[in-house]
Enzyme design. Sequence first.
Site, PDB file in Angstrom:
ATOM      1  N   HIS A  55      -8.201  -5.226 -10.641  1.00 41.22           N
ATOM      2  CA  HIS A  55      -7.692  -5.190 -12.267  1.00 41.22           C
ATOM      3  C   HIS A  55      -8.361  -3.982 -12.858  1.00 41.22           C
ATOM      4  CE1 HIS A  55     -10.620  -8.390 -12.574  1.00 41.22           C
ATOM      5  NE2 HIS A  55     -10.877  -7.816 -13.605  1.00 41.22           N
ATOM      6  N   ALA A  56      -7.987  -3.731 -14.110  1.00 37.59           N
ATOM      7  CA  ALA A  56      -8.736  -3.252 -15.070  1.00 37.59           C
ATOM      8  C   ALA A  56      -8.845  -3.833 -16.583  1.00 37.59           C
ATOM      9  CB  ALA A  56      -8.217  -1.580 -15.205  1.00 37.59           C
TER      10      ALA A  56
END
Length: 136
Positions: A55-56
Amino acid sequence: MRDETVYNCSIIELSQISNRAGNITPVTNFENLPFSISRVFYLYDIPGGEDRGAHAHLECHQFLIAVGGSFDVELDDGRNKKNVSLNRPNFGLHIPPGIWAAEKNFSSGAVCLVLASHKYEENDYIRDYNEFKKIK
């Protein structure tokens, strides 16, 4: 967030205070890290072959430390990719917002300590890679 690249991610060596009874590594807001710590958590008992992360963040900075064992971090800014191996408890990886990160290849008994600039907010996470690419 859009301007960050994998080249903005950096390995930071933390100080190590050694004596006959072992080592101590202190971490201090804005002294060792380029942000203030608001949240601390750790990953452990990761089954062989499992990955974490992927994820970011929109705003949250993270600092990852292999306090036990080792693991790799795959970094992606939407154009460039970079792999970093963490295996020493006095070195950590700073991941600014806007970088897709996935932790992989955990050794047996590995522990990943994460120091984060923000408290948990689901709205800060980008969990879909295609959405990440659109935002970048």
